[in-house]
Design a protein around this motif. Structure first.
Motif, PDB file in Angstrom:
ATOM      1  N   TYR A  86      15.575  72.869  25.498  1.00  0.00           N
ATOM      2  CA  TYR A  86      14.240  72.355  25.844  1.00  0.00           C
ATOM      3  C   TYR A  86      14.049  70.952  25.262  1.00  0.00           C
ATOM      4  CZ  TYR A  86       9.211  71.716  25.787  1.00  0.00           C
ATOM      5  OH  TYR A  86       7.950  71.188  25.950  1.00  0.00           O
ATOM      6  N   LEU A  87      14.435  70.791  24.007  1.00  0.00           N
ATOM      7  CA  LEU A  87      14.277  69.489  23.353  1.00  0.00           C
ATOM      8  C   LEU A  87      15.116  68.417  24.045  1.00  0.00           C
ATOM      9  CD1 LEU A  87      14.226  70.587  19.607  1.00  0.00           C
ATOM     10  CD2 LEU A  87      12.390  69.397  20.809  1.00  0.00           C
ATOM     11  N   LYS A  88      16.298  68.808  24.521  1.00  0.00           N
ATOM     12  CA  LYS A  88      17.155  67.855  25.235  1.00  0.00           C
ATOM     13  C   LYS A  88      16.452  67.355  26.493  1.00  0.00           C
ATOM     14  CE  LYS A  88      21.706  69.669  24.170  1.00  0.00           C
ATOM     15  NZ  LYS A  88      22.783  70.467  24.721  1.00  0.00           N
ATOM     16  N   MET A  89      15.880  68.304  27.245  1.00  0.00           N
ATOM     17  CA  MET A  89      15.192  67.920  28.486  1.00  0.00           C
ATOM     18  C   MET A  89      14.009  67.018  28.176  1.00  0.00           C
ATOM     19  SD  MET A  89      15.161  71.101  31.107  1.00  0.00           S
ATOM     20  CE  MET A  89      14.014  72.045  30.175  1.00  0.00           C
ATOM     21  N   SER A  90      13.281  67.411  27.145  1.00  0.00           N
ATOM     22  CA  SER A  90      12.093  66.646  26.782  1.00  0.00           C
ATOM     23  C   SER A  90      12.470  65.235  26.321  1.00  0.00           C
ATOM     24  CB  SER A  90      11.363  67.416  25.672  1.00  0.00           C
ATOM     25  OG  SER A  90      10.289  66.679  25.182  1.00  0.00           O
ATOM     26  N   ALA A  91      13.485  65.144  25.462  1.00  0.00           N
ATOM     27  CA  ALA A  91      13.907  63.835  24.942  1.00  0.00           C
ATOM     28  C   ALA A  91      14.457  62.964  26.065  1.00  0.00           C
ATOM     29  CB  ALA A  91      14.952  64.017  23.841  1.00  0.00           C
ATOM     30  N   GLN A  92      15.206  63.593  26.984  1.00  0.00           N
ATOM     31  CA  GLN A  92      15.767  62.825  28.104  1.00  0.00           C
ATOM     32  C   GLN A  92      14.640  62.256  28.963  1.00  0.00           C
ATOM     33  OE1 GLN A  92      19.028  62.088  28.462  1.00  0.00           O
ATOM     34  NE2 GLN A  92      18.472  60.789  30.188  1.00  0.00           N
ATOM     35  N   GLY A  93      13.609  63.070  29.192  1.00  0.00           N
ATOM     36  CA  GLY A  93      12.440  62.591  29.957  1.00  0.00           C
ATOM     37  C   GLY A  93      11.752  61.443  29.237  1.00  0.00           C
ATOM     38  N   ASP A  94      11.576  61.589  27.931  1.00  0.00           N
ATOM     39  CA  ASP A  94      10.934  60.525  27.149  1.00  0.00           C
ATOM     40  C   ASP A  94      11.763  59.247  27.193  1.00  0.00           C
ATOM     41  OD1 ASP A  94       8.792  62.108  26.394  1.00  0.00           O
ATOM     42  OD2 ASP A  94       9.794  62.844  24.593  1.00  0.00           O
ATOM     43  N   LEU A  95      13.074  59.417  27.134  1.00  0.00           N
ATOM     44  CA  LEU A  95      13.960  58.246  27.163  1.00  0.00           C
ATOM     45  C   LEU A  95      13.831  57.525  28.504  1.00  0.00           C
ATOM     46  CD1 LEU A  95      16.212  56.531  25.853  1.00  0.00           C
ATOM     47  CD2 LEU A  95      17.865  58.112  26.800  1.00  0.00           C
ATOM     48  N   GLN A  96      13.792  58.320  29.585  1.00  0.00           N
ATOM     49  CA  GLN A  96      13.675  57.699  30.906  1.00  0.00           C
ATOM     50  C   GLN A  96      12.353  56.946  31.048  1.00  0.00           C
ATOM     51  OE1 GLN A  96      14.673  61.100  33.195  1.00  0.00           O
ATOM     52  NE2 GLN A  96      16.828  60.554  33.308  1.00  0.00           N
ATOM     53  N   ASN A  97      11.279  57.566  30.525  1.00  0.00           N
ATOM     54  CA  ASN A  97       9.979  56.874  30.552  1.00  0.00           C
ATOM     55  C   ASN A  97      10.048  55.561  29.787  1.00  0.00           C
ATOM     56  OD1 ASN A  97       8.721  58.851  31.983  1.00  0.00           O
ATOM     57  ND2 ASN A  97       7.832  59.874  30.205  1.00  0.00           N
ATOM     58  N   ARG A  98      10.698  55.615  28.629  1.00  0.00           N
ATOM     59  CA  ARG A  98      10.789  54.435  27.767  1.00  0.00           C
ATOM     60  C   ARG A  98      11.588  53.335  28.452  1.00  0.00           C
ATOM     61  NH1 ARG A  98      10.405  50.617  25.029  1.00  0.00           N
ATOM     62  NH2 ARG A  98      10.437  50.427  22.765  1.00  0.00           N
ATOM     63  N   LEU A  99      12.682  53.738  29.107  1.00  0.00           N
ATOM     64  CA  LEU A  99      13.518  52.751  29.787  1.00  0.00           C
ATOM     65  C   LEU A  99      12.775  52.144  30.982  1.00  0.00           C
ATOM     66  CD1 LEU A  99      16.955  54.603  29.690  1.00  0.00           C
ATOM     67  CD2 LEU A  99      16.288  52.595  28.354  1.00  0.00           C
ATOM     68  N   ALA A 100      12.036  53.002  31.694  1.00  0.00           N
ATOM     69  CA  ALA A 100      11.274  52.503  32.845  1.00  0.00           C
ATOM     70  C   ALA A 100      10.206  51.528  32.375  1.00  0.00           C
ATOM     71  CB  ALA A 100      10.630  53.673  33.591  1.00  0.00           C
ATOM     72  N   SER A 101       9.546  51.885  31.277  1.00  0.00           N
ATOM     73  CA  SER A 101       8.496  51.023  30.734  1.00  0.00           C
ATOM     74  C   SER A 101       9.094  49.690  30.279  1.00  0.00           C
ATOM     75  CB  SER A 101       7.816  51.758  29.583  1.00  0.00           C
ATOM     76  OG  SER A 101       7.151  50.872  28.759  1.00  0.00           O
ATOM     77  N   GLU A 102      10.261  49.764  29.649  1.00  0.00           N
ATOM     78  CA  GLU A 102      10.935  48.556  29.179  1.00  0.00           C
ATOM     79  C   GLU A 102      11.302  47.663  30.366  1.00  0.00           C
ATOM     80  OE1 GLU A 102      11.104  47.750  26.184  1.00  0.00           O
ATOM     81  OE2 GLU A 102      12.485  46.063  26.220  1.00  0.00           O
ATOM     82  N   GLN A 103      11.748  48.314  31.430  1.00  0.00           N
ATOM     83  CA  GLN A 103      12.139  47.561  32.622  1.00  0.00           C
ATOM     84  C   GLN A 103      10.932  46.822  33.217  1.00  0.00           C
ATOM     85  OE1 GLN A 103      13.914  50.155  35.455  1.00  0.00           O
ATOM     86  NE2 GLN A 103      15.472  48.678  36.052  1.00  0.00           N
ATOM     87  N   ARG A 104       9.783  47.532  33.231  1.00  0.00           N
ATOM     88  CA  ARG A 104       8.577  46.886  33.764  1.00  0.00           C
ATOM     89  C   ARG A 104       8.187  45.695  32.906  1.00  0.00           C
ATOM     90  NH1 ARG A 104       6.859  52.346  35.123  1.00  0.00           N
ATOM     91  NH2 ARG A 104       5.939  52.547  33.057  1.00  0.00           N
ATOM     92  N   HIS A 105       8.288  45.870  31.570  1.00  0.00           N
ATOM     93  CA  HIS A 105       7.976  44.778  30.644  1.00  0.00           C
ATOM     94  C   HIS A 105       8.875  43.587  30.890  1.00  0.00           C
ATOM     95  CE1 HIS A 105       4.927  46.061  27.907  1.00  0.00           C
ATOM     96  NE2 HIS A 105       5.497  47.234  27.752  1.00  0.00           N
ATOM     97  N   THR A 106      10.180  43.896  30.999  1.00  0.00           N
ATOM     98  CA  THR A 106      11.164  42.830  31.179  1.00  0.00           C
ATOM     99  C   THR A 106      10.875  42.067  32.449  1.00  0.00           C
ATOM    100  OG1 THR A 106      12.750  44.263  30.102  1.00  0.00           O
ATOM    101  CG2 THR A 106      13.650  42.333  31.208  1.00  0.00           C
ATOM    102  N   ARG A 107      10.563  42.811  33.519  1.00  0.00           N
ATOM    103  CA  ARG A 107      10.249  42.153  34.786  1.00  0.00           C
ATOM    104  C   ARG A 107       9.058  41.223  34.620  1.00  0.00           C
ATOM    105  NH1 ARG A 107       9.768  46.921  38.308  1.00  0.00           N
ATOM    106  NH2 ARG A 107      11.880  47.646  38.396  1.00  0.00           N
ATOM    107  N   GLY A 108       8.050  41.720  33.914  1.00  0.00           N
ATOM    108  CA  GLY A 108       6.847  40.918  33.691  1.00  0.00           C
ATOM    109  C   GLY A 108       7.163  39.678  32.894  1.00  0.00           C
ATOM    110  N   ARG A 109       8.006  39.845  31.867  1.00  0.00           N
ATOM    111  CA  ARG A 109       8.333  38.706  30.997  1.00  0.00           C
ATOM    112  C   ARG A 109       9.121  37.654  31.767  1.00  0.00           C
ATOM    113  NH1 ARG A 109       8.965  42.168  26.541  1.00  0.00           N
ATOM    114  NH2 ARG A 109      11.176  42.442  26.944  1.00  0.00           N
ATOM    115  N   VAL A 110      10.098  38.147  32.542  1.00  0.00           N
ATOM    116  CA  VAL A 110      10.916  37.232  33.329  1.00  0.00           C
ATOM    117  C   VAL A 110      10.020  36.434  34.253  1.00  0.00           C
ATOM    118  CG1 VAL A 110      12.627  37.118  35.165  1.00  0.00           C
ATOM    119  CG2 VAL A 110      13.029  38.579  33.187  1.00  0.00           C
ATOM    120  N   SER A 111       9.086  37.143  34.878  1.00  0.00           N
ATOM    121  CA  SER A 111       8.192  36.500  35.812  1.00  0.00           C
ATOM    122  C   SER A 111       7.353  35.427  35.113  1.00  0.00           C
ATOM    123  CB  SER A 111       7.290  37.566  36.435  1.00  0.00           C
ATOM    124  OG  SER A 111       6.455  36.983  37.368  1.00  0.00           O
TER     125      SER A 111
END
Lengths: 212, 122
Positions: A86-111
């Motif tokens: 359960y913790l693996k699934m939860s952590a993997q989901g959190d990681l994906q959210n974090r990476l997606a959020s980071e990607q959005r930030h990076t896109r914004g910064r680049v822009s």
């Protein structure tokens, strides 16, 4: 019945302690599963993903389970180590959210960086990643980030702060907010109600912040 | 492993659900580093990490006392010092966030109760 296996039995016992509010149970959970969880998430993802992100996701998964042990349903998880799974699934989901959020930030910064470097940067932008957004509005958004955000964020939980970030990125999907709030296990209607409650709270804070 | 647990405990210092939070605020207010905090609680620095990962004692006076005794017993800590640290840390947190006057009242009431009952930990 797989419940008879010693390791599964230990996991269920640990979960029972969390549910019953044993003050030492969170410590036992972290001591037992932090390291295996970090190792598992690291193995399951590309080596280029930073250790910091992986640790953060694992920390979040453990903290969330400690605070909301009801989110784990033993009957839904088979196997020897249901808590770890359960913790693996939860952590993997959190990681994906974090990476997606980071990607959005990076896109914004680049822009924004492109805007600042543009030789003919006038009052309004030419076409960019987000052609409809004039520079003036972006500058205003940056000002909001700098001046109002600290007031708004003060005292918010990590989950609420993540929702605020989603609102600022103009994300509209309830599912995204539900994920940020870790309430995906709830029925859809309940998710929507909880998301609305948090968004209303954040809107009020933003209003208060922007009026000084 | 110890470092990973320590990183987790450090991150949880901002989360009042975990004991790391009031203990950090208490230690800061007393200008104690981890070594001295551990010494004050009667444990080693190595033991302090899993202590910080416990749930922070909460609830009414009886539940609070039960939590304190559970943690103190598990890690062989000085229960009276743990009470002092948690109460003060939680009061500082409540004052800083302005989020809960009830937490302050609980801290105050807990102390009063300890005085009246002569309780050993609250």
């Amino acid at each position: 019945m797989s419940d008879a296996s010693p390791s599964r039995g230990q996991d269920l016992e640990l979960h029972r302690q969390l549910v019953e509010g044993d003050a030492v149970a969170p410590s036992n959970l972290a001591t037992k599963y932090l390291k295996p969880l970090i190792d598992a998430i690291r193995r399951a993802n590309q080596p280029s993903i930073s250790d910091e992100f992986i640790e953060e996701a694992v920390h979040l998964a453990i903290a969330n389970l400690c605070k909301n042990p009801g989110s784990f349903d033993p009957s839904q998880m088979s196997g020897e180590r249901p808590l770890l799974s359960y913790l693996k699934m939860s952590a993997q989901g959190d990681l994906q959210n974090r990476l997606a959020s980071e990607q959005r930030h990076t896109r914004g910064r680049v822009s924004l960086d492109r805007v600042e470097q543009s030789s003919d940067a006038g009052k309004y932008l030419g076409r960019d990643d987000d052609p409809a957004l004039p520079l003036e509005i972006r500058e205003e958004a940056e000002q909001v980030r700098r001046e109002i955000l600290p007031i708004v964020v003060d005292g918010l939980t990590k989950e609420e702060t993540d929702c605020l970030e989603l609102m600022m990125q103009n994300v509209r999907q309830t599912a995204e907010y539900a994920r940020a709030l870790h309430i995906e296990h709830l029925p859809k209607r309940q998710q929507a109600a909880e998301v609305k409650r948090v968004k209303d709270k954040l809107k009020k804070r933003i209003e208060r912040g922007s009026h000084g | 492993m110890a470092e990973s647990l320590d990183n987790l405990a450090n991150r949880l210092e901002s989360d009042p659900f975990f004991l790391a939070c009031p203990l950090r605020l208490f230690a800061d207010s007393m200008k104690l580093d981890n070594e001295h905090l551990a010494e004050k609680l009667g444990c080693s620095v190595g033991t302090l990490t899993p202590v910080r990962l416990c749930r922070a004692p909460a609830g009414d006076a009886a539940q609070f006392q039960k939590d304190i005794l559970r943690i103190a017993d598990e890690f062989k800590l000085d229960a009276a010092t743990l009470v002092e640290a948690v109460r003060l840390g939680q009061a500082i947190f409540a004052m800083r966030t302005g989020s809960s006057s009830s937490a302050l009242m609980a801290a105050r009431d807990g102390e009063k109760e300890g005085e009246h009952t002569g309780g050993d930990v609250s």
